[in-house]
Design an enzyme around this catalytic site. Structure first.
Site, short mmCIF file in Angstrom:
data_model
loop_
_atom_site.label_atom_id
_atom_site.label_comp_id
_atom_site.label_asym_id
_atom_site.label_seq_id
_atom_site.Cartn_x
_atom_site.Cartn_y
_atom_site.Cartn_z
CG ASP A 82 93.87 87.04 80.60
OD1 ASP A 82 94.71 87.64 79.32
OD2 ASP A 82 93.70 86.73 81.08
CD GLU B 235 98.53 91.78 78.25
OE1 GLU B 235 98.67 91.17 79.31
OE2 GLU B 235 97.57 91.86 78.05
CG ASP C 241 90.26 92.30 81.23
OD1 ASP C 241 89.52 91.27 80.58
OD2 ASP C 241 90.75 92.45 82.20
#
Lengths: 976, 535
Positions: free
Chosen positions: A539, A542, A615
């Site tokens: 996760d 980015e 999310d």
């Protein structure tokens, strides 16, 4: 003093509600991004100009062909900067893909040119058969066996087009918006006499008057040096030591009225316009991987991943463009007419490296894209089961209890997930021993029912020397560096003060892979408190940096090789998943298939595992937008994708949760997840009737696992997505081009998930002259060549799921607690006859979690049902699909030594076909006989025939316990 | 496993079973008989929907819509399989677990899997089970003895309370009489002075006093409101500081926390001396001479507001009169030669009292109103005492009521003994304290604590006759979490020989679960603990 403090505090309180929704001020709009402003400004000037001619042209005398004549290079000059040299290269690939590269030659600096090396699966094979025709002012490359494809370079101004059968499919720089900002010296404005003799006022900040030397560039580049050398956003300053280096280009599709792709955005599959008259969105689509908190359900704002691939579609052809750039990119789309599309791409840095994928069908485009960036990895079969996640299952007994509750309720469950709280102080890998004193035993308890666990590992490392992972990374100097290029960049994330592994640095790879070893080198830390049943969730890649600009890293951070973060930002997340997936491969001998879920992705990420849409929120809008988002990811290669069931934020009511499960079971990646602030919502907690409805649909997913796995095989070889939008399946049906709320799964099923409350009936679009059958009650619906809408029951316990006439699917109607427990269960074949009385389908099986399939240990069957008028009979056959398909059975290998009695096939040789159901048979059979002529046990319920125009319930013939196996080659005859 | 209750009937003696009743519960076995009048024999699905060949029963193919034809295979999903478990107790598992390659612990005879895969462990499992049952019996036996002392305690309490009630009632009667008497007196004095008082109330001073008082009251109310709001905001900010989650990725939150730390003089969160106040935030203010401090405001303002203004008015007049120059008549004595003064004064006093009595001059009415006032105060005091007694009676009655009620201390009063017994569990970071029937707390080692709620109710999902009803206590209404609900606690209890808390968890944010034991749940062995066993 106190008053002002209190005011501050109250102010903060007022702001709080904003903390739980999308915060536009966290992220740039085009007008807040210097290079996007410049790019759009250029387009606006072109729009406003009476006459606009691109300053870029090819020096016709500079053409150089490669020895194999597969490519041509030429010098390109801009009339604005005659002393700067650019090189244009056009390469033709074996499959007709045309690659257009342009870079500055011998400039002050080097542009980043490594995006392709991370993204492409290998060096593409070049064509040996291009015929070049050099004409006045242009050169034409004739491509393909029949030379129906042509790459055209016009010299002055520079223009590149791909032409099929005389029709321009795609045009580069047709509008003259191409601009590659060359590297330049920073000039400081000095007050001096200008030509007009007036004193020039130095303009403050980053806006300085262009020095007047050489040709006037203002008509093209604008009046001012806008954000060339520094840029402010919020409290952050982006130092731009390299100065302006952006490039922009118009890519037009003169004969295609629909474009799709460039995920990831929360928007429709057919991309709404951002420019032209009354655009849907005022900002361009943005590709800049970002951790967008509570993103909006309709927006061009960038999300977690970026794939710069765009499909353009018309009834005549499907083509695509891949603009392989790793820096932030903005894309304007406008539709000048119903049958044409103009797009404008603006990137912050890097070279132009554009691939024109000629199609001409969608399936050709998928193959061409897969040849470039690789096919989606064939996932472990178990990973297609149901994943249960929550932030967080709080301790090992909680995990055991959740598993127990699923079993008590007879609800299938494949994988239990652990979010960040398993780790001590968010030092990933390190179990919080207070809550997880017995991690290995816990995982083993889960594995005992054939299940797996997935545990999160994020790329930010807590900066503390008692964390061996950080300590070693620091020693190896494989952490991202700050703008100074020295030391370690420090930012804020889950673990507090953190540093980030620089996966662009090859030295990080063996080290990262060694961490996942269960039994490793005793001197070095490795994850001994783990098992081969533990898989990984990557996760925040980015990367998400809580206190960074746009919740990410400063763009002037330095990566391996001295490249700035801005050059590689969108690629960054892919490398993390890549290395984690390699680590899992290296963990077991013989290797097991890895499973790594990523949030961030780029072109090529499909080779490394699954992704999810991040999310999302527990609202109907988010449930609805999840469908086109998953479709959009799928056509761009990320076929193994899904949206979190239930929505990450919020507490969905029971109706919403039930509908969300119905969406989830028809997504390739099927996971329920929930935020730490939400109520528990595991399906066993639902009251009746909702609990039983969800149980029923969980079991439906498990019954259909063979269908999913068969579709994944196809994707892994051809790149065709698991979920197929209307335009892919029915490319000539114009009415379907914009439809994105229903889709095909593989070839034989059409589903339209219900994504709104209070629905009892729903309209499904059938865009072909074919018969469809309700999956559950065999009701017949008939489509038409012009498309027709049919009304399908869709009460809360019903899903609009139709079988397409002409399909055969194999299911296992004995859903169990987990997929490995179903290995030896018998199959049911359901044949949905087409309106011409024919059907076919396939089934792919292998060991499911290893690589034995690459050596031919597979079962790949082809089923057919065909009416033989002469014999007055219908014949159902099961044949081996591999012979004749040795080269495209599994990805990357040729199964020349395929043995139909391979070890895997032997291991399931006794698996029966327990039931054959035949829908739409026009007549009552006189008899049903096995190949040996033995009369079988069957029942026939009269009903509507597949042929003809009647509606109603289809006729159903059920053959009970036929004496056949799934691996056997056989025929069953039904006599009229 | 609860939804699939173990059958408590002992398995039948060992005998080979015919294949068509494989997997059938003994009670249903008679239903698996062929209809022999047909050839070949047939069988009707249990729901009567279909008649199938008897050979189709347990042939590993699901024929019946209700799945009843495949009791011994996995062919019909959503049905059950019965394992006989000879030597132990028979058990029922879902059909999805039949022939799945795993040996079900529920089926110790291994009948859920093909021959040879799962060894028959029923002898061992049965023995272990019986040992466990025996151990549980013993525990229950010991526990139930303790429980019976709890019940005895409740009986004693009952007697004590009943006795107390009798004495309270006597007290009430006494106090009622007192009230009646004083009321009569009060009314009498009031009727005399009412008119006089009305006159006095016209005084501008009194009027102004009342206005001041009202204004003060209003200020106090507003002040209280503001204080309350400040406290609430402080709580929110403290909660924010303690519990904020970096996931909110929100610099506004971080700044709010920092602003709060600065305002309160708290060290930055996470520093060594966390939660220690480093400097007093309230700067020393210089007070004006005689100005009230905050403490005074808090404690003395009420006294000021609640003064008896009428009384004050009367006192004021008395005071004034004491200052007032006597009237000419009164004062004349100074002009009277000393020699005749005594006579004059005697005459004068007679005159004044005469004049007063006929109302020609004012004076002396203060005594009347003061007496009325005293009578009123005495009456009010008596009334208050009576009210106290009545409340006392109500409390006692309520306590008596709770003593043997399902909502309170259980139908046998077995929980009374545990009222306000506080149990603790130390989890390292926190100590959890539950005062049974009172409130629960999470106490941080640093000294601060959060309220997890007050006792609210039992497990009302079950009827009060079900022992499960007493297996959970709910504590609700605790301190609100930042961005979350009010804290609450579910206390899961089972029979044990001690009152003890075993474990604490927080499966959802701010919703705590504590598992513990108590003898109060150890029912005597003769009471069937699980009366509704499905057969």
């Amino acid at each position: 003093m106190l008053a002002s403090t209190l005011r501050h505090v109250f102010l903060a309180l007022c702001i709080l509600p904003g903390a739980i929704s999308f915060k536009p001020h966290d992220f740039k709009t085009c007008s807040q991004s210097g290079f996007c402003r410049r790019g759009r400004g250029l387009a606006e000037r072109a729009q406003a100009a009476d006459k606009w001619v691109s300053p870029y042209s090819v020096d016709s005398g500079s053409l150089v062909f490669s020895p194999g004549k597969d490519s041509v290079k030429a010098t390109v000059k801009s009339s604005l900067y005659p002393h700067i040299n650019f090189e244009l290269e056009l390469r033709v690939h074996e499959d007709g893909v045309v690659r257009v590269r342009m870079d500055e030659v011998n400039g002050l600096r080097k542009r980043y040119d490594e995006a392709a090396s991370w993204s492409l699966v290998g060096e593409p094979k070049l064509s040996k058969t291009v015929q070049w025709v050099h004409e006045k002012g242009q050169i034409r490359g004739l491509i393909g066996e029949v030379k129906d494809l042509e790459a055209l370079i016009s010299f002055s101004p520079l223009r590149v087009a791909l032409i099929r059968n005389g029709r321009e499919e795609v045009v580069l720089n047709g509008q003259g918006l191409l601009h590659m900002e060359h590297f330049r010296q920073k000039t400081f404005p000095v007050a001096e006499e200008t030509e007009s003799g007036e004193d020039a006022e130095p303009i403050a900040g980053d806006q300085t008057v262009l020095a007047a030397a050489g040709p006037d560039t203002r008509w093209f580049e604008g009046e001012r040096e806008d954000a060339y050398w520094e840029e402010q956003f919020g409290s952050w300053t982006d130092s731009k030591p390299k100065g302006p280096e952006s490039f922009s280009i118009d890519i037009n599709f003169p004969s295609h009225g629909h474009v799709y792709g460039i995920p990831q955005h929360a928007t429709r599959l057919a991309l709404p316009s951002t420019a032209g008259e009354e655009p849907t969105y005022s900002d361009p689509y943005r590709l800049f991987n970002a951790d967008v908190f509570e993103y909006l359900a309709s927006s061009p704002v960038s999300l977690y991943g970026s794939i710069p691939l765009m499909h353009a579609h018309s009834a005549e052809s499907t083509i695509a463009v891949l603009n392989l750039v790793g820096s932030e990119t903005w894309i304007d789309i406008q539709y000048p007419s119903e049958s044409s599309t103009n797009t404008h791409w603006i990137s912050e840095s890097g070279i132009i490296d554009i691939f024109l994928l000629p199609g001409p069908t969608a399936s050709d485009v998928f193959q061409q894209y897969a040849r470039l960036t690789g096919t989606p990895a064939l996932p472990a079969e178990w990973s297609l089961g149901y994943h249960q996640c929550r932030w967080n299952y709080v301790d090992s007994n909680d995990v055991r209890d959740v598993q127990k509750r699923f079993d008590e309720e007879d609800m299938p469950l494949e994988v239990l997930w652990l979010d960040i709280e398993y780790s001590k102080d968010h030092k990933y890998f390190i179990w919080d021993e207070k809550s997880f004193p017995d991690p290995v035993e816990m995982v083993q308890d889960v594995e005992a029912i054939g299940r797996k666990m997935v545990v999160i590992v994020d790329p930010h490392l807590k900066r503390t020397n008692d964390y061996p992972v950080y300590k070693k990374a620091s020693e190896l100097q494989v952490l991202v560096k700050p703008a100074s290029g020295e030391g370690e960049y420090e930012g804020w994330c889950w673990s507090g003060s953190s540093s980030w592994v620089d996966f662009f640095n090859p030295a990080s790879w063996p080290w990262w892979q060694s961490l996942f070893k269960i039994e490793g080198d005793s001197d070095e830390w490795h994850w001994s408190k783990s098992t081969e049943g533990v898989f990984i969730w990557n996760d925040m890649n980015e990367p998400s940096v809580f206190n960074g600009p746009e919740i990410s890293m400063p763009r002037d951070n330095i990566h391996y090789g001295g490249w700035e973060h801005r050059d590689v930002h969108n690629i960054n997340g892919m490398l993390f998943q890549n290395q984690t997936s390699k680590a899992l491969l290296a963990r077991s001998t013989p290797a097991k298939r890895p499973f790594v879920l990523t949030r961030s992705f780029f072109a090529g990420s499909q080779r490394f595992g699954a992704m999810w849409t991040g999310d999302n929120m527990g609202t109907w809008e988010h449930m609805a937008i999840g469908v086109p988002m998953v479709l959009s990811n799928g056509i761009a290669g990320m076929t193994f994708s899904g949206a979190d069931v239930g929505g990450f934020f919020g507490n969905p009511d029971p109706e919403m949760l039930v509908r969300w499960y119905q969406v989830g079971i028809f997504a390739p990646f099927f996971r329920a997840h929930a935020h730490i602030d939400t109520k528990r919502r595991e399906p066993y907690l639902l009251e009746e009737p909702h609990k039983s409805i969800v149980r029923k649909f969980l079991k439906l997913r498990y019954a259909m696992l063979p269908v999913w796995y068969t579709a994944f095989r196809e994707a892994s070889v051809t790149g065709v997505p698991i979920l197929r939008p209307q335009y892919v399946v029915l490319p000539k049906d114009k009415n379907g081009f914009a439809i994105d709320d229903q889709y095909y799964i593989g070839k034989g099923l059409l589903v339209k998930p219900v994504v709104a409350p209070g629905v009892s009936q729903i309209s499904v679009y059938l865009g072909e002259d074919q018969v469809y059958y309700n999956y559950f009650d065999h009701q017949v619906y008939r489509g038409s060549a012009h498309g027709s809408n049919v009304s399908v029951p869709a009460a809360l316990d019903q899903i609009p799921l139709l079988r397409r006439g002409g399909s055969i699917i194999a299911t296992k109607e004995r859903p169990r607690r987990s997929s490995p427990l179903m290995k030896n269960d018998p199959f049911t074949l359901t044949i949905a006859l087409s309106n011409t009385g024919y059907a076919e389908g396939e089934l792919y099986l292998d060991a499911g979690d290893d690589f034995s399939y690459q050596s031919g240990e597979i079962v790949w069957r082809r089923f057919t049902a065909e009416v033989f008028k002469s014999a007055k009979a219908l014949s159902i056959r099961n044949a081996d699909m591999v012979p004749g398909h040795q080269n495209d059975a599994v990805d990357g290998v040729s199964l020349t030594n395929y043995d139909r009695e391979n070890a895997f096939a032997r291991s399931i040789k006794d698996v029966r076909v327990e039931r054959i159901a035949l829908l739409g048979l026009p007549w009552k059979p006189k008899g049903v006989k096995s190949q040996a002529g033995v009369e079988l046990d069957w029942t026939y319920a009269a009903g509507v025939a597949s042929t003809g125009t009647k509606e109603g319930t289809a006729s159903v013939l059920v053959i009970k316990n036929p004496p056949v196996t799934i691996t056997g080659t056989w025929a069953i005859t039904i006599q009229e | 496993m609860l939804p699939l209750p173990l059958l408590l009937t002992l398995a039948l003696p060992v005998r080979a079973e015919p294949p068509h009743v494989f997997g059938v519960r003994p009670a249903l076995a008679p239903l698996y008989t062929p209809i022999c009048s047909k050839t070949p024999p047939t069988w009707k699905c249990l729901d009567g929907s279909l008649e199938i060949p008897f050979s189709a029963v347990n042939d590993d193919y699901c024929d019946c819509p209700d799945g009843s034809d495949e009791p011994g295979t996995s062919a019909c999903p959503n049905t059950t399989f019965y394992c006989r478990n000879e030597g132990h107790l028979g058990a029922v598992i879902p059909s999805s677990r039949v022939r799945d390659g795993l040996c079900e612990p529920e089926c110790c005879d291994g009948s859920d899997e093909p021959e040879g895969l799962c060894p028959n462990k029923c002898e061992e499992t049965g023995r272990e089970y019986r040992e466990q049952v025996e151990a549980e019996r013993k525990l229950r036996k010991t526990g139930s003895k303790i429980r019976s002392t709890y019940i005895a305690h409740a009986q004693k309490e009952k007697k004590r309370l009943e006795k107390e009630l009798v004495s309270i009632e006597a007290e009430i009667a006494e106090r009622q009489a007192e009230v009646d008497k004083l009321k009569a007196h009060k009314e009498k004095t009031e009727s005399i002075s009412a008119a006089t008082m009305e006159l006095k109330k016209q005084s501008p001073l009194y009027f102004s006093l009342i206005t001041h008082s009202k204004a003060l009251k209003s200020f106090q109310r507003v002040h209280k409101k503001l204080k309350e709001r400040e406290r609430l905001l402080g709580d929110i900010l403290t909660g924010l500081r303690d519990g904020y989650n970096p996931n909110y990725q929100d610099m506004a939150v971080l700044e709010a926390v920092r602003g709060w730390e600065a305002a309160e003089g708290l060290p930055p969160k996470g520093s060594e001396d966390d939660d220690v106040v480093v400097n007093s935030p309230a700067e020393e203010e210089e007070l004006e001479e005689g100005a009230w401090t905050e403490g005074q405001l808090e404690w003395q303002l009420n006294d000021l507001i609640n003064q008896d203004y009428l009384d004050l008015l009367l006192q004021h007049e008395t005071y004034l009169e004491s200052l007032e120059k006597p009237s000419l008549l009164h004062d004349l004595s100074s002009y009277i030669p000393d020699s005749i003064r005594p006579q004059y004064e005697s005459v004068r006093d007679t005159l004044i009292s005469t004049l007063q009595s006929v109302g020609l001059i004012k004076g002396g009415s203060n005594e009347v109103t003061e007496e009325a006032n005293r009578a009123r105060i005495a009456f009010e005091d008596a009334e208050k005492r009576l009210r106290e007694s009545s409340e006392n009676k109500e409390d006692t009655e309520q306590e008596l009521g709770r003593l043997f009620s399902a909502e309170g201390f259980g139908k046998s009063g077995e929980w009374k003994k545990l009222q306000d017994v506080c149990l603790e569990k130390d989890t390292g970071e926190y100590i959890y304290e539950v005062c049974l029937f009172g409130s629960a707390k999470q106490k941080a080692k640093t000294g601060s604590h959060s309220n997890l709620g007050d006792f609210s109710h039992w497990n009302t999902q079950f009827s009060t006759d079900d022992p499960q009803y007493y297996s959970k206590q709910y504590y609700t209404g605790g301190t609100r979490c930042w961005n979350g609900p009010e804290r609450s606690l579910t206390l899961h209890l089972s029979c044990g020989t001690e009152n003890v808390l075993h474990s604490v968890s927080e499966p959802e944010k701010c919703e705590y679960h504590i598992v513990g034991q108590t003898p109060a749940l150890c029912l005597p062995l003769e009471i069937e603990e699980n009366p509704k066993v499905e057969l």
